[in-house]
Design an enzyme around this catalytic site. Structure first.
Site, PDB file in Angstrom:
ATOM      1  N   GLU A  37       0.877  -1.174   0.000  1.00 21.93           N
ATOM      2  CA  GLU A  37       0.000   0.000   0.000  1.00 21.93           C
ATOM      3  C   GLU A  37       0.912   1.221   0.000  1.00 21.93           C
ATOM      4  OE1 GLU A  37      -3.551   0.533   1.931  1.00 21.93           O
ATOM      5  OE2 GLU A  37      -4.035  -1.591   2.145  1.00 21.93           O
ATOM      6  N   ASP A  65      -9.338  -1.159  -2.740  1.00 15.94           N
ATOM      7  CA  ASP A  65      -8.882  -0.283  -1.671  1.00 15.94           C
ATOM      8  C   ASP A  65     -10.010   0.689  -1.375  1.00 15.94           C
ATOM      9  OD1 ASP A  65      -6.436   0.023  -0.051  1.00 15.94           O
ATOM     10  OD2 ASP A  65      -6.623   2.109  -0.663  1.00 15.94           O
ATOM     11  N   PHE A 139     -16.650  -3.866  10.392  1.00 14.45           N
ATOM     12  CA  PHE A 139     -15.235  -3.688  10.748  1.00 14.45           C
ATOM     13  C   PHE A 139     -14.863  -2.228  10.486  1.00 14.45           C
ATOM     14  CE2 PHE A 139     -15.575  -4.825   6.329  1.00 14.45           C
ATOM     15  CZ  PHE A 139     -14.690  -3.965   5.693  1.00 14.45           C
ATOM     16  N   ASP A 142     -17.051   1.204  10.506  1.00 13.49           N
ATOM     17  CA  ASP A 142     -18.502   0.934  10.516  1.00 13.49           C
ATOM     18  C   ASP A 142     -19.222   1.493  11.754  1.00 13.49           C
ATOM     19  OD1 ASP A 142     -18.673  -0.221   8.025  1.00 13.49           O
ATOM     20  OD2 ASP A 142     -18.509  -2.291   8.744  1.00 13.49           O
ATOM     21  N   ARG A 168     -18.523  -0.691  -1.059  1.00 12.79           N
ATOM     22  CA  ARG A 168     -17.888  -1.894  -1.598  1.00 12.79           C
ATOM     23  C   ARG A 168     -18.885  -2.687  -2.442  1.00 12.79           C
ATOM     24  NH1 ARG A 168     -16.152  -3.179   2.570  1.00 12.79           N
ATOM     25  NH2 ARG A 168     -14.163  -2.168   2.200  1.00 12.79           N
TER      26      ARG A 168
HETATM   27  P1  IMP Z   1      -8.195  -0.600   3.127  1.00 11.44           P
HETATM   28  O1  IMP Z   1      -9.007  -0.555   1.888  1.00 11.44           O
HETATM   29  O2  IMP Z   1      -8.080  -1.985   3.658  1.00 11.44           O
HETATM   30  O3  IMP Z   1      -6.891   0.124   2.999  1.00 11.44           O
HETATM   31  O4  IMP Z   1      -9.087   0.124   4.216  1.00 11.44           O
HETATM   32  C1  IMP Z   1      -8.897   1.428   4.639  1.00 11.44           C
HETATM   33  C2  IMP Z   1      -9.467   1.620   6.018  1.00 11.44           C
HETATM   34  O5  IMP Z   1     -10.856   1.847   5.890  1.00 11.44           O
HETATM   35  C3  IMP Z   1      -9.298   0.449   6.965  1.00 11.44           C
HETATM   36  O6  IMP Z   1      -9.094   0.959   8.267  1.00 11.44           O
HETATM   37  C4  IMP Z   1     -10.591  -0.262   6.880  1.00 11.44           C
HETATM   38  O7  IMP Z   1     -10.906  -0.933   8.081  1.00 11.44           O
HETATM   39  C5  IMP Z   1     -11.544   0.878   6.617  1.00 11.44           C
HETATM   40  N1  IMP Z   1     -12.649   0.408   5.810  1.00 11.44           N
HETATM   41  C6  IMP Z   1     -12.611  -0.079   4.554  1.00 11.44           C
HETATM   42  N2  IMP Z   1     -13.827  -0.475   4.171  1.00 11.44           N
HETATM   43  C7  IMP Z   1     -14.639  -0.240   5.220  1.00 11.44           C
HETATM   44  C8  IMP Z   1     -16.012  -0.484   5.448  1.00 11.44           C
HETATM   45  O8  IMP Z   1     -16.743  -1.044   4.620  1.00 11.44           O
HETATM   46  N3  IMP Z   1     -16.484  -0.103   6.626  1.00 11.44           N
HETATM   47  C9  IMP Z   1     -15.713   0.484   7.588  1.00 11.44           C
HETATM   48  N4  IMP Z   1     -14.426   0.702   7.439  1.00 11.44           N
HETATM   49  C10 IMP Z   1     -13.890   0.340   6.255  1.00 11.44           C
END
Ligand code: IMP
Length: 200
Positions: A37, A65, A139, A142, A168
């Protein structure tokens, strides 16, 4: 049935992706792999690096991402969402938002690859930042995100309700539509360097 490999370290994401793609006749296999990343200005750049890192995998490969963007904080935490949450938690966001607009949106950029071909799919959901963290499901952010028109955070509802409108799910449904229409890398769906604008 189409087989697709979703590469991520996050089991929560993988469950969401599998549930969204199932009705399209796409079977998702989760490959747990840490992907680079790089410090980048956009989710698209991060996704491009992730796709470079999964070139060894055959068949359809999906990476994504995501980030939480707060316009009154100049888009922060945005591409730094994961790092910020890990280091600081929710506290500083509540502090920074005192007296500022709590409007926010989640954005997902999903990258589909097969051999040398790539396509990018984008999904967003608008909402606001709650006054405190509520809920145990989901997670990441949220527990502090309330979608527009809702009274509950994403963490208070079940996976099905989140998948009905989430950033997503919106991006990944476009992947499902494109795959089932047989035009994942062509036609009107954005190819490399031609991302479609924010999707609903
Ligand atoms: P990454 O896409 O894994 O880099 O996520 C970026 C950040 O956003 C991480 O801390 C994830 O936990 C958070 N994140 C990504 N998608 C969601 C979601 O659907 N709900 C809540 N947090 C999210």
């Amino acid at each position: 049935m189409t087989d697709l490999r979703f590469v991520s370290t996050n089991p929560g994401k993988s469950r969401e992706v599998a549930a969204v793609l199932r009705p399209f006749g796409v079977r998702v296999r989760w490959t747990r792999r840490e992907l680079p990343e790089p410090q980048a200005d956009t989710l698209e750049e991060v996704v491009a690096s992730k796709l470079d890192a999964v070139r060894d995998l055959r068949g359809y490969v999906l990476v994504e991402d995501s980030g939480l963007f707060i316009p009154s904080l100049a888009g922060f935490p945005g591409v730094y969402s994961a790092h910020f949450l890990k280091v600081w938690g929710f506290g500083p966001i509540f502090e920074l938002l005192r007296g500022r607009s709590r409007r926010a949106f989640f954005r997902t950029v999903a990258g589909l690859q097969r051999g040398r071909r790539r396509a990018i799919f984008v999904g967003e959901v608008k909402g606001s930042i709650a006054r405190r963290a509520v809920g145990k499901n989901g997670f990441g952010y949220d527990p502090i995100f309330v979608p527009t028109g809702w009274k509950q955070t994403f963490a208070e509802v079940d996976a099905e309700a989140k998948n009905a409108i989430s950033h997503r799910a919106r991006a990944v449904r476009k992947v499902g539509n494109a795959l089932s229409a047989g035009r994942a890398f062509g036609g009107s769906v954005g190819g490399p360097g031609r991302p479609r604008g924010p999707g609903r």
